[in-house]
Design a protein around this motif. Structure first.
Motif, mmCIF file in Angstrom:
data_model
loop_
_atom_site.group_PDB
_atom_site.id
_atom_site.type_symbol
_atom_site.label_atom_id
_atom_site.label_comp_id
_atom_site.label_asym_id
_atom_site.label_seq_id
_atom_site.Cartn_x
_atom_site.Cartn_y
_atom_site.Cartn_z
ATOM 1 N N PRO A 1 0.806 -1.221 0.000
ATOM 2 C CA PRO A 1 0.000 0.000 0.000
ATOM 3 C C PRO A 1 0.841 1.274 0.000
ATOM 4 C CG PRO A 1 0.088 -0.902 2.198
ATOM 5 C CD PRO A 1 0.823 -1.876 1.324
ATOM 6 N N ASN B 1 -16.425 0.115 6.203
ATOM 7 C CA ASN B 1 -15.628 1.183 5.596
ATOM 8 C C ASN B 1 -14.137 0.876 5.651
ATOM 9 O OD1 ASN B 1 -17.548 3.099 4.774
ATOM 10 N ND2 ASN B 1 -17.828 3.795 6.881
ATOM 11 N N ILE B 2 -13.412 1.538 4.779
ATOM 12 C CA ILE B 2 -11.954 1.520 4.861
ATOM 13 C C ILE B 2 -11.523 2.449 5.995
ATOM 14 C CG2 ILE B 2 -9.877 2.374 3.710
ATOM 15 C CD1 ILE B 2 -10.490 -0.279 2.714
ATOM 16 N N LEU B 3 -10.719 1.929 6.898
ATOM 17 C CA LEU B 3 -10.209 2.696 8.043
ATOM 18 C C LEU B 3 -11.358 3.334 8.818
ATOM 19 C CD1 LEU B 3 -6.985 4.136 6.395
ATOM 20 C CD2 LEU B 3 -7.213 2.175 7.920
ATOM 21 N N LYS B 4 -11.267 4.635 9.098
ATOM 22 C CA LYS B 4 -12.269 5.254 9.964
ATOM 23 C C LYS B 4 -13.193 6.201 9.208
ATOM 24 C CE LYS B 4 -9.482 4.890 14.168
ATOM 25 N NZ LYS B 4 -8.893 5.595 15.331
ATOM 26 N N THR C 1 -12.928 -1.426 12.177
ATOM 27 C CA THR C 1 -11.997 -0.498 11.531
ATOM 28 C C THR C 1 -11.029 -1.355 10.719
ATOM 29 O OG1 THR C 1 -12.154 1.121 13.323
ATOM 30 C CG2 THR C 1 -10.238 1.274 11.864
ATOM 31 N N ILE C 2 -11.062 -1.212 9.397
ATOM 32 C CA ILE C 2 -10.351 -2.145 8.502
ATOM 33 C C ILE C 2 -9.551 -1.362 7.467
ATOM 34 C CG2 ILE C 2 -10.633 -4.124 6.956
ATOM 35 C CD1 ILE C 2 -13.459 -4.463 8.137
ATOM 36 N N ASN C 3 -8.350 -1.834 7.159
ATOM 37 C CA ASN C 3 -7.548 -1.180 6.113
ATOM 38 C C ASN C 3 -7.351 -2.087 4.907
ATOM 39 O OD1 ASN C 3 -5.758 -3.078 7.061
ATOM 40 N ND2 ASN C 3 -4.012 -1.672 7.200
ATOM 41 N N SER C 4 -8.230 -3.074 4.736
ATOM 42 C CA SER C 4 -8.110 -4.040 3.643
ATOM 43 C C SER C 4 -9.452 -4.223 2.949
ATOM 44 C CB SER C 4 -7.615 -5.386 4.171
ATOM 45 O OG SER C 4 -7.805 -6.404 3.212
#
Length: 289
Positions: free
Chosen positions: A129, A191-194, A216-219
């Protein structure tokens, strides 16, 4: 190189039997041709041409020199053509930086198709990323999603992916199907992140919706997997979920609404690209477009 060019001009003058015909063939003015041939004669210390008002004729030394020049020029042209053909053939190792989820979920079959089309290319893929440095790191190209940042790099647009809303049948059975965008405020929105808002569009209308989630997810890959397991509604491009839609693991929600299109682009350090990189960009434009 200048001597070889003068030899090539000398050959053209002899073949055309005059400066005018050679000028028409090469685009070099008569006066320049005459000056270059005179300089060539001076450099080798021999008269090569008898000049008259109507035509030019070879001297005895000129005939010998012409035959040798023609062979040298022909060999140089052939070598240039062969080198151009070699450089035009896609080969070598293509080093590419790719977004992790986009590469795994969507790009994998395209990469396989490209590899079959060009067996002379090897591949070194880095799924990350982070924004790699194309100047100091050994990458030929970086594929990125979202608006390109202002920089000295060359950004080539490949596609524009439209995010839409999806949820699993089991989630909709349990939580109900939203009928209007405002209904999303009562749903689990993955959602992606916040990120806590979605901006949705329909024709000329648009609306901003407040969203919430326990995750809270970054994937994108994890969001997709949780959505198929009935954990909420997600907003992603259809390219990411085509297999899930075909298998019935996900359904479209609020059919007429969509998110802001996400641009996909290729980043390179320069516009002067080897064949392997040019073919890869052309292929992605063709398939993603």
């Amino acid at each position: 190189m200048e001597l070889l060019n003068d030899m090539a001009l000398f050959v053209e003058v002899v073949k055309a039997k005059g400066f005018r015909g050679a000028s028409e063939a090469t685009g070099v003015p008569n006066s320049t041709l005459s000056r270059r041939i005179s300089a060539l004669e001076k450099a080798i210390g021999l008269r090569l041409l008898h000049r008259t008002t109507r035509k030019v004729e070879l001297t005895e030394a000129g005939q010998i020199y012409f035959e040798r020049c023609k062979r040298i020029v022909d060999e140089a042209r052939l070598a240039h053509e062969q080198l151009g053909e070699m450089l035009a053939q896609p080969s070598g190792v293509l080093r590419v930086s790719l977004p992790v989820d986009f590469a795994v979920i969507y790009m994998a079959p395209l990469i396989a198709e490209f590899a079959e089309r060009y067996p002379g290319i090897g591949f070194d893929f880095d799924l990350t990323p982070r924004h790699v440095d194309l100047v100091s790191e050994p990458y030929d190209i970086a594929i990125r999603m979202g608006e390109p940042e202002s920089s000295h790099l060359i950004a080539r647009p490949l596609a524009s992916l439209v995010p839409r809303l999806y949820a699993a049948p089991r989630y909709l059975e349990r939580s109900g199907e939203p009928k209007e965008p405002a209904d999303l405020e009562q749903h689990e929105c993955l959602n992606i992140l916040k990120a806590n808002t979605w901006t949705l569009h329909k024709a000329s209308a648009s609306i901003q919706v407040s969203t919430s989630s326990r995750f809270t997810i970054n994937s994108v890959g994890l969001i997709r997997r949780l959505a198929t397991l009935g954990m909420g509604i997600m907003l992603v491009p259809e390219a990411i979920v085509m297999d899930d839609l075909a298998a019935g693991r996900l359904l479209r929600v609020l059919d007429h609404w969509h998110g802001k299109p996400t641009p996909v682009y290729a980043l390179t350090e320069t516009r002067l690209l080897p064949a392997k990189t040019q073919r890869f960009i052309e292929f992605l434009k063709e398939r993603l477009g």
